[in-house]
Design an enzyme around this catalytic site. Structure first.
Site, PDB file in Angstrom:
ATOM      1  N   ASN A 128     121.439 113.771 -91.126  1.00 33.11           N
ATOM      2  CA  ASN A 128     120.805 113.343 -92.041  1.00 33.11           C
ATOM      3  C   ASN A 128     119.362 113.547 -91.595  1.00 33.11           C
ATOM      4  OD1 ASN A 128     120.209 112.152 -94.419  1.00 33.11           O
ATOM      5  ND2 ASN A 128     119.952 110.053 -93.669  1.00 33.11           N
ATOM      6  N   ILE A 129     119.109 114.955 -92.219  1.00 30.27           N
ATOM      7  CA  ILE A 129     117.538 115.286 -92.144  1.00 30.27           C
ATOM      8  C   ILE A 129     117.135 114.775 -93.320  1.00 30.27           C
ATOM      9  CG2 ILE A 129     115.976 117.342 -92.117  1.00 30.27           C
ATOM     10  CD1 ILE A 129     118.031 118.752 -90.768  1.00 30.27           C
ATOM     11  N   CYS A 153     106.289 121.686 -84.329  1.00 29.12           N
ATOM     12  CA  CYS A 153     107.019 120.287 -83.886  1.00 29.12           C
ATOM     13  C   CYS A 153     106.834 120.288 -82.629  1.00 29.12           C
ATOM     14  CB  CYS A 153     108.552 120.386 -84.610  1.00 29.12           C
ATOM     15  SG  CYS A 153     109.420 121.868 -84.031  1.00 29.12           S
TER      16      CYS A 153
END
Length: 218
Positions: A128-129, A153
């Site tokens: 579930n990004i 990131c």
């Protein structure tokens, strides 16, 4: 009889000459060592991507004339990085997305994804990004006032790859080309869940955002 050069003294002399020569070169040329961050690349005009920069990369980043940095990691930004941004008038946009792991379960004959968050652990077909975090980050990317901008990131692979992939959808890239680019950076760590997220991401609400890329204006 030919004279023999004493090896230790000769080595020391050669090292001194080499050191003086190298220092002289630096003085004459005024060269500075520019080291790009891990997985650094240009995405588009005024837009770059990479892994997490550290002190060794600051001179290189300074040469880009950045106005903004988008960090997709949830951890507090390192003090040294914050000081570098402040000293160079660079604005930080942070959208904390957990770095999730995935694994394959062969017992049921299908792939399951385990997503580990701070508050819960669960299994589902795809991670579930956080759709909203990607959407808000895209709004920053599409605003030319934030350019030049660096997305990063930790490794410049998964979270950065998802954001770049959703941008490519706005740029009307076909999915095969988007996935090729994603896999080029992710390598053997490519995740089915990331590519599925990119495929299903709805760009309709962003079509009226400020378009700073020439290929978005066609």
């Amino acid at each position: 009889m030919p004279m023999k050069l004493d090896a230790p003294n000769g080595g020391a002399a050669a090292a001194a000459v080499a050191a003086n020569g190298a220092e002289g070169e630096r003085e004459r040329d005024g060269d500075e060592l520019f080291v790009p961050p891990l997985n650094f690349a240009m995405v588009d005009g005024g837009l770059f991507r990479s892994g997490f920069p550290d002190g060794a990369n600051f001179s290189f980043l300074q040469s880009l004339g950045l106005r903004s940095v988008i960090c997709l990691c949830p951890e507090p930004y390192p003090e040294a990085n914050s000081e570098f941004l402040a000293a160079n008038g660079i604005r930080l946009f942070q959208f904390g997305i957990e770095n999730c792991k995935e694994f394959e379960s062969m017992s049921s004959g299908c792939i399951h994804i385990r997503s580990v968050h701070k508050t819960r652990e669960y299994e589902e077909p795809f991670i579930n990004i956080p759709d909203e975090a990607i959407r808000e980050a895209l709004k920053v990317l599409l605003d030319v006032r934030n350019h030049p901008v660096l997305i990063h990131c930790k490794r410049g692979k998964h979270r950065t790859g998802c954001l770049a992939g959703c941008l490519r959808k706005l740029q009307r890239w076909c999915l095969s080309s988007i996935f090729d680019e994603y896999q080029r950076f992710a390598g053997t760590k490519a995740r089915v869940s990331d590519q599925r997220f990119i495929e299903l991401f709805d760009i309709s609400s962003l079509k009226h955002s400020p378009m700073s890329f020439s290929c978005l204006k066609r």
